[in-house]
Design an enzyme around this catalytic site. Structure first.
Site, PDB file in Angstrom:
ATOM      1  CE  LYS A   1      -3.621   2.237   2.822  1.00  0.00           C
ATOM      2  NZ  LYS A   1      -4.049   2.445   4.229  1.00  0.00           N
TER       3      LYS A   1
ATOM      4  CG  HIS B   1      -6.174   1.153  11.402  1.00  0.00           C
ATOM      5  ND1 HIS B   1      -5.616   2.406  11.291  1.00  0.00           N
ATOM      6  CD2 HIS B   1      -5.298   0.311  10.809  1.00  0.00           C
ATOM      7  CE1 HIS B   1      -4.470   2.322  10.642  1.00  0.00           C
ATOM      8  NE2 HIS B   1      -4.243   1.060  10.340  1.00  0.00           N
TER       9      HIS B   1
ATOM     10  CG  ASP C   1      -2.090  -2.531  10.077  1.00  0.00           C
ATOM     11  OD1 ASP C   1      -2.857  -1.546  10.092  1.00  0.00           O
ATOM     12  OD2 ASP C   1      -0.866  -2.437   9.818  1.00  0.00           O
TER      13      ASP C   1
ATOM     14  CG  HIS D   1      -1.496   1.747  13.765  1.00  0.00           C
ATOM     15  ND1 HIS D   1      -1.878   0.436  13.944  1.00  0.00           N
ATOM     16  CD2 HIS D   1      -1.433   1.920  12.421  1.00  0.00           C
ATOM     17  CE1 HIS D   1      -2.030  -0.154  12.770  1.00  0.00           C
ATOM     18  NE2 HIS D   1      -1.771   0.725  11.819  1.00  0.00           N
TER      19      HIS D   1
HETATM   20  C1  OGA Z   1      -2.089   1.878   7.370  1.00  0.00           C
HETATM   21  C2  OGA Z   1      -1.326   2.669   8.362  1.00  0.00           C
HETATM   22  C3  OGA Z   1       0.457   4.148   8.877  1.00  0.00           C
HETATM   23  C4  OGA Z   1       1.327   5.175   8.267  1.00  0.00           C
HETATM   24  O1  OGA Z   1      -2.073   2.256   6.190  1.00  0.00           O
HETATM   25  O2  OGA Z   1      -2.688   0.846   7.784  1.00  0.00           O
HETATM   26  O3  OGA Z   1      -1.531   2.451   9.518  1.00  0.00           O
HETATM   27  O4  OGA Z   1       2.336   5.495   8.890  1.00  0.00           O
HETATM   28  N1  OGA Z   1      -0.428   3.553   7.944  1.00  0.00           N
HETATM   29  O5  OGA Z   1       1.020   5.698   7.210  1.00  0.00           O
HETATM   30 NI    NI Z   2      -2.278   0.474   9.825  1.00  0.00          NI
END
Ligand code: OGA
Ligand code: NI
Length: 334
Positions: free
Chosen positions: A201, A220, A222, A276
């Site tokens: 991602k 959330h 993960d 987080h």
């Molecule tokens: C996510 C996330 C954290 C970030 O995409 O699940 O928690 O540091 N990203 O971008």
């Molecule tokens: Ni995340």
């Protein structure tokens, strides 16, 4: 389907100090009110070049148990592989809108593609972030349709990173397995073995005129087994600990490891998925590259039987990963 990307909203909002109301969080969530300011949380930093494997297993197990988040250094991914990954991702997001929309998500594409906002937020609020998802491993699940064609070196940079990230993640899964008293291969095997899916991602958080009111990604855990994340130089990751939100200080070239829901389940609660979220800033674009290690959709995940006994009864249901994802995204009980 025409979607208003956050990148476009950000460029309209550049010279004002307001943001559309759908981005303004409730007072329970606003970062200015809910962050414990002046304290930067120093999460465990683990040197993976440590030659004493027993010590390493202990450090990782402790971090996974007590924090659900840690950073690793000397992880074996060359700085150059990371900087190329960052560079090509940044170039993609800086392309004109039309070029990015070519690989936009459609109702049929599932999770993969260029998009905005993943979860259905109950109050109709939006996060200040756009993203791109595509699978990077195993070859049988890769669909290059969702990989940017531009810049041309995108593919090579991602293939190289995928190779390296697999080496690190195999080691981490081995240590996590040994850390709960299993054999080294058992945790990965229970999560899908060689069919484990590596989902890349990219998060793109444009500058935000009201970082006190908006959030990037909302709170959330993960869904993955573990998540391996590379950030750019802009801070913004926060973790919830002892009732407060803290900024996580990260170290250049370290990888940030999140314990996700599936490892919490497999370990029958010994390891804890970390809650987080992310914040944004006024001046700069923040980006991050998490890779989620996910069980195949049809694979059943539940507490590993060796970790369940009379003193430790099973704390979680065993279910197909796709059913877990469906419940989580639709905010249904598991
Ligand atoms: C996510 C996330 C954290 C970030 O995409 O699940 O928690 O540091 N990203 O971008
Ligand atoms: Ni995340």
């Amino acid at each position: 389907m025409e979607v208003n990307r956050v990148q476009a909203v950000a460029s309209f909002s550049k010279n004002v100090d307001t943001i559309p109301s759908e981005f303004i969080r409730s007072e329970e969530e606003q970062p200015a009110i809910t962050t414990l300011h002046g304290v930067v949380l120093e999460v465990p930093v683990i040197d993976l070049s440590h030659s004493d494997e027993e010590k390493l297993v202990k450090l990782i197990a402790e971090a996974a148990q007590n924090w659900g988040l840690f950073q690793v250094v000397n992880h074996g991914i060359p700085d150059e592989a990371i900087s190329k990954l960052i560079e090509v991702g940044k170039e993609f997001f800086e392309l004109p809108k039309e070029e990015k929309e070519v690989i936009a998500k459609t109702p049929e594409s599932g999770i993969e593609g260029y998009g905005t906002s993943l979860q259905k937020e109950i109050d109709g609020k939006r996060g200040w972030v756009d993203h791109l998802f595509h699978k990077i491993w195993p070859p049988s699940v890769i669909d290059h349709k969702y990989w940017p064609k531009n810049p041309p070196s995108y593919r090579e940079a991602n293939e190289e990173y995928a190779k390296k990230v697999r080496e690190v993640s195999d080691n981490l899964l081995k240590y996590l397995s040994l850390g709960v008293g299993l054999e080294g291969h058992e945790m990965k095997a229970a999560a899908g073995g060689d069919d484990l899916i590596y989902l890349m991602k990219i998060n793109y958080y444009p500058p935000c005129p009201r970082p006190d009111l908006a959030l990037g990604v909302v709170a959330h855990t993960d869904m993955s087994t573990i998540t391996i994340l590379v950030p750019n130089e802009v801070q913004g990751l926060q973790v919830f600990r002892d009732g407060y939100w803290y900024d996580v200080k990260y170290i250049p070239n370290a990888l940030i490891i999140h314990i996700g829901d599936q490892i919490e389940i497999l370990s029958n609660g010994k390891y804890k998925a970390v809650l987080h979220r992310t914040t944004v800033i006024k001046e700069k674009t923040r980006m991050s590259w998490p890779v989620f290690l996910e069980p195949p959709p049809e694979h059943e995940v539940g507490p590993i039987s060796k970790l369940v006994n009379e003193e430790n009864p099973s704390k979680y249901k065993t279910k197909k990963y796709k059913d877990y994802v469906y419940c989580k995204l639709n905010k249904l009980p598991q």
